[in-house]
Write a protein that holds these residues in place. Structure first.
Motif, PDB file in Angstrom:
ATOM      1  N   UNK A 142       0.820  -1.210   0.000  1.00  0.00           N
ATOM      2  CA  UNK A 142       0.000   0.000   0.000  1.00  0.00           C
ATOM      3  C   UNK A 142       0.857   1.265   0.000  1.00  0.00           C
ATOM      4  N   UNK A 143       1.894   1.282   0.822  1.00  0.00           N
ATOM      5  CA  UNK A 143       2.765   2.463   0.912  1.00  0.00           C
ATOM      6  C   UNK A 143       3.455   2.741  -0.423  1.00  0.00           C
ATOM      7  N   UNK A 144       3.843   1.681  -1.111  1.00  0.00           N
ATOM      8  CA  UNK A 144       4.478   1.860  -2.420  1.00  0.00           C
ATOM      9  C   UNK A 144       3.499   2.423  -3.441  1.00  0.00           C
ATOM     10  N   UNK A 145       2.269   1.936  -3.416  1.00  0.00           N
ATOM     11  CA  UNK A 145       1.262   2.440  -4.350  1.00  0.00           C
ATOM     12  C   UNK A 145       0.956   3.905  -4.078  1.00  0.00           C
ATOM     13  N   UNK A 146       0.947   4.279  -2.805  1.00  0.00           N
ATOM     14  CA  UNK A 146       0.741   5.689  -2.448  1.00  0.00           C
ATOM     15  C   UNK A 146       1.918   6.538  -2.919  1.00  0.00           C
ATOM     16  N   UNK A 147       3.138   5.980  -2.800  1.00  0.00           N
ATOM     17  CA  UNK A 147       4.329   6.690  -3.272  1.00  0.00           C
ATOM     18  C   UNK A 147       4.272   6.896  -4.788  1.00  0.00           C
ATOM     19  N   UNK A 148       3.873   5.860  -5.519  1.00  0.00           N
ATOM     20  CA  UNK A 148       3.779   5.970  -6.968  1.00  0.00           C
ATOM     21  C   UNK A 148       2.757   7.029  -7.372  1.00  0.00           C
ATOM     22  N   UNK A 149       1.662   7.099  -6.647  1.00  0.00           N
ATOM     23  CA  UNK A 149       0.649   8.123  -6.923  1.00  0.00           C
ATOM     24  C   UNK A 149       1.221   9.517  -6.724  1.00  0.00           C
ATOM     25  N   UNK A 150       2.013   9.681  -5.674  1.00  0.00           N
ATOM     26  CA  UNK A 150       2.648  10.975  -5.412  1.00  0.00           C
ATOM     27  C   UNK A 150       3.668  11.321  -6.488  1.00  0.00           C
ATOM     28  N   UNK A 151       4.493  10.329  -6.855  1.00  0.00           N
ATOM     29  CA  UNK A 151       5.527  10.566  -7.868  1.00  0.00           C
ATOM     30  C   UNK A 151       4.924  10.917  -9.224  1.00  0.00           C
ATOM     31  N   UNK A 160       6.936  10.832 -17.411  1.00  0.00           N
ATOM     32  CA  UNK A 160       7.677   9.617 -17.053  1.00  0.00           C
ATOM     33  C   UNK A 160       6.711   8.648 -16.390  1.00  0.00           C
ATOM     34  N   UNK A 161       6.548   7.473 -16.952  1.00  0.00           N
ATOM     35  CA  UNK A 161       5.609   6.495 -16.417  1.00  0.00           C
ATOM     36  C   UNK A 161       6.238   5.752 -15.242  1.00  0.00           C
ATOM     37  N   UNK A 162       5.611   5.900 -14.063  1.00  0.00           N
ATOM     38  CA  UNK A 162       6.081   5.168 -12.884  1.00  0.00           C
ATOM     39  C   UNK A 162       5.003   4.163 -12.495  1.00  0.00           C
ATOM     40  N   UNK A 163       5.387   2.903 -12.382  1.00  0.00           N
ATOM     41  CA  UNK A 163       4.462   1.799 -12.164  1.00  0.00           C
ATOM     42  C   UNK A 163       5.005   0.883 -11.072  1.00  0.00           C
ATOM     43  N   UNK A 164       4.222  -0.106 -10.629  1.00  0.00           N
ATOM     44  CA  UNK A 164       4.769  -1.083  -9.681  1.00  0.00           C
ATOM     45  C   UNK A 164       6.039  -1.760 -10.205  1.00  0.00           C
ATOM     46  N   UNK A 296      -8.476  -3.417   4.492  1.00  0.00           N
ATOM     47  CA  UNK A 296      -8.251  -3.604   3.054  1.00  0.00           C
ATOM     48  C   UNK A 296      -6.940  -2.928   2.682  1.00  0.00           C
ATOM     49  N   UNK A 297      -6.036  -3.706   2.071  1.00  0.00           N
ATOM     50  CA  UNK A 297      -4.724  -3.190   1.687  1.00  0.00           C
ATOM     51  C   UNK A 297      -4.408  -3.587   0.254  1.00  0.00           C
ATOM     52  N   UNK A 298      -3.443  -2.902  -0.325  1.00  0.00           N
ATOM     53  CA  UNK A 298      -2.940  -3.251  -1.662  1.00  0.00           C
ATOM     54  C   UNK A 298      -1.870  -4.320  -1.482  1.00  0.00           C
ATOM     55  N   UNK A 299      -2.083  -5.473  -2.111  1.00  0.00           N
ATOM     56  CA  UNK A 299      -1.235  -6.645  -1.850  1.00  0.00           C
ATOM     57  C   UNK A 299      -0.704  -7.201  -3.171  1.00  0.00           C
ATOM     58  N   UNK A 300       0.518  -7.715  -3.129  1.00  0.00           N
ATOM     59  CA  UNK A 300       1.127  -8.311  -4.317  1.00  0.00           C
ATOM     60  C   UNK A 300       1.892  -9.568  -3.929  1.00  0.00           C
ATOM     61  N   UNK A 301       1.982 -10.519  -4.857  1.00  0.00           N
ATOM     62  CA  UNK A 301       2.802 -11.718  -4.673  1.00  0.00           C
ATOM     63  C   UNK A 301       4.029 -11.630  -5.562  1.00  0.00           C
ATOM     64  N   UNK A 302       5.192 -11.828  -4.954  1.00  0.00           N
ATOM     65  CA  UNK A 302       6.467 -11.861  -5.666  1.00  0.00           C
ATOM     66  C   UNK A 302       7.001 -13.283  -5.642  1.00  0.00           C
ATOM     67  N   UNK A 303       7.656 -13.687  -6.716  1.00  0.00           N
ATOM     68  CA  UNK A 303       8.325 -14.991  -6.713  1.00  0.00           C
ATOM     69  C   UNK A 303       9.716 -14.840  -7.306  1.00  0.00           C
ATOM     70  N   UNK A 330       8.780   1.818   1.588  1.00  0.00           N
ATOM     71  CA  UNK A 330       9.790   2.476   0.753  1.00  0.00           C
ATOM     72  C   UNK A 330      10.940   3.094   1.542  1.00  0.00           C
ATOM     73  N   UNK A 331      10.735   3.325   2.849  1.00  0.00           N
ATOM     74  CA  UNK A 331      11.827   3.848   3.665  1.00  0.00           C
ATOM     75  C   UNK A 331      12.979   2.855   3.718  1.00  0.00           C
ATOM     76  N   UNK A 332      12.672   1.568   3.646  1.00  0.00           N
ATOM     77  CA  UNK A 332      13.724   0.534   3.622  1.00  0.00           C
ATOM     78  C   UNK A 332      14.534   0.663   2.355  1.00  0.00           C
ATOM     79  N   UNK A 333      13.866   0.932   1.228  1.00  0.00           N
ATOM     80  CA  UNK A 333      14.572   1.157  -0.037  1.00  0.00           C
ATOM     81  C   UNK A 333      15.479   2.375   0.073  1.00  0.00           C
ATOM     82  N   UNK A 334      14.948   3.454   0.620  1.00  0.00           N
ATOM     83  CA  UNK A 334      15.762   4.677   0.763  1.00  0.00           C
ATOM     84  C   UNK A 334      16.971   4.437   1.658  1.00  0.00           C
ATOM     85  N   UNK A 335      16.813   3.601   2.669  1.00  0.00           N
ATOM     86  CA  UNK A 335      17.920   3.321   3.591  1.00  0.00           C
ATOM     87  C   UNK A 335      19.048   2.567   2.920  1.00  0.00           C
ATOM     88  N   UNK A 336      18.747   1.864   1.812  1.00  0.00           N
ATOM     89  CA  UNK A 336      19.777   1.094   1.118  1.00  0.00           C
ATOM     90  C   UNK A 336      20.379   1.847  -0.069  1.00  0.00           C
TER      91      UNK A 336
END
Length: 337
Positions: A142-151, A160-164, A296-303, A330-336
C-alpha cells in the motif's frame, strides 16, 4: 589499411541465425563505429546492427532476404580503426564461432508463429538444464502504491511512467548490493558461480513476435526516474520489433511483470545464463491483518526463481524478503540507497 570482416553476432537467447532485411550502407561508402549498417530479423525481433569498425565498405556478403547463420561474415570493411581485434583475422564478436556458412535464401515453409514456438522451445530447453527452484512472498505494498501516486504528480517525474514494475525493478537492483550472488552466471566448465560486477537488468516484454528480454545496462547505477525512462524506452522499442543488439545481449538478471496479464503470480523460468528471475504479480485490494485488525490493503505476490547451483534456498529467500520489505516500506529502499 586492412580488411576486416564483421560476422553476424549472437543476437540473444541462443538464436543460431537471422534474416538480413536490408542494408543501410553501400559498397564504397565510409562508415564509422556504431553506425547502423543493416537490419536483421530473428524469430524474436527486428534488430539494428552497428558497425564495430571505421572504414570504407569493401563488400556486402549477404543479400536482403538471405538467412545468415551466427558467426558467418556479412560485410567486409577496409578498416582504418579496428576495435578489439586484429582486422586481418577478426574473431567472431559473439556467438557460436565461424561456420561454413554461405548465406542461404530462406524458404518460408513454416509460419512466423511456428518459427517463434520453435525458438521459445529452444530457450526453454536451455533454461531447463539448470536445476531451478522458486520461493514466494506475499506483501502489503500500500505504501508503495501511495508513493507511486505521489511521484506521478511530481514535476520531477513529468512525462515519465512510474508503475509497480518501476519500483520493483529499483528495489531488485538495490537489494543486489547486499546479495550479489543473485546477479551471477553458473560457469559449467569451472563448476562455479561467477558474480557480475554490474547489473544489466532484463525486462521481459511480450511483443507480437513473442517474448523478448532487452536489458538495462548498469541498472544499479540509475535513479528511480532513470529506470522508469529506460523501461519505457525498452518496452516500446521491443514491442515495435526494433531492439538493438546491445540490449538483447549481456543481461545478468531479469524481472517479469506477470501481473499485467491479470494473474496473481507465477513461476518464471530462468533466462538462459542467469541465476535468478523475479516475477511480479498483480497488485490487488485484499483483506489484510494489520495491527491485529482486518483491513483492506494493496497486496502483491512476488516470486524468485533461481539456479540452485548458484544459490541455495536461504540466499534466495533472504534476497526476496529484502526486495519485498522495500516494497512494503519504501523507507527501507531509501535506507539502502
Amino acid at each position: 589499411m586492412t580488411t576486416a570482416e564483421f560476422r553476424l553476432p549472437d543476437l540473444g537467447e541462443g538464436l543460431t541465425s537471422a534474416e538480413l532485411v536490408s542494408w543501410h550502407v553501400n559498397v564504397g561508402e565510409r562508415v564509422s563505429i556504431d553506425q547502423v549498417i543493416a537490419d536483421v530479423e530473428t524469430a524474436k525481433a527486428q534488430v539494428e546492427l552497428p558497425s564495430p569498425y571505421t572504414g570504407v565498405v569493401a563488400e556486402l556478403l549477404a543479400e536482403p532476404g538471405a538467412t545468415v547463420p551466427v558467426g558467418a561474415p556479412i560485410i567486409r570493411i577496409e578498416s582504418t580503426d579496428p576495435v578489439g581485434a586484429d582486422a586481418s583475422a577478426p574473431p567472431v564478436l559473439v556467438g557460436y564461432g565461424p561456420q561454413t556458412a554461405h548465406a542461404s535464401r530462406r524458404r518460408r515453409k513454416a509460419s512466423p508463429e511456428s518459427a517463434q514456438h520453435k525458438q521459445m522451445a529452444r530457450a526453454m530447453t536451455a533454461s531447463a538444464r539448470a536445476p531451478q527452484a522458486t520461493v514466494f512472498v506475499t506483501s502489503d505494498v500500500t505504501a508503495s502504491m501511495e508513493l507511486l501516486e505521489t511521484l506521478s504528480k511530481s514535476a520531477d517525474f513529468e512525462n515519465c511512467s512510474v508503475t509497480p514494475l518501476t519500483l520493483a525493478a529499483k528495489s531488485l537492483v538495490t537489494a543486489i548490493a547486499s546479495h550479489p550472488g543473485v546477479n551471477a552466471t553458473w560457469d559449467e566448465t569451472a563448476e562455479r558461480s561467477v558474480v557480475h560486477p554490474h547489473v544489466n537488468l532484463g525486462i521481459a516484454v511480450a511483443s507480437d513476435s513473442g517474448l523478448v528480454v532487452p536489458n538495462i545496462k548498469d541498472a544499479d547505477s540509475l535513479t528511480l526516474r532513470e529506470i522508469a525512462l529506460r523501461i519505457t524506452e525498452l518496452t516500446s522499442t521491443a514491442r515495435a520489433g526494433r531492439t538493438d543488439v546491445a540490449h538483447l545481449t549481456g543481461g545478468t538478471i531479469t524481472i517479469t511483470n506477470v501481473g499485467v496479464f491479470g494473474v496473481d503470480g507465477g513461476v518464471a523460468l530462468l533466462n538462459p545464463g542467469e541465476a535468478a528471475i523475479l516475477a511480479l504479480g498483480s497488485v490487488n485490494e485484499r483483506p489484510w491483518v494489520r495491527g491485529g485488525q482486518i483491513t483492506i490493503r494493496q497486496v502483491v505476490t512476488l516470486s524468485l526463481t533461481f539456479d540452485h547451483r548458484a544459490l541455495d534456498g536461504q540466499q534466495a529467500s533472504q534476497f526476496l524478503t529484502l526486495v519485498a520489505s522495500m516494497l512494503t516500506d519504501p523507507a527501507v529502499l531509501l535506507a539502502h540507497l
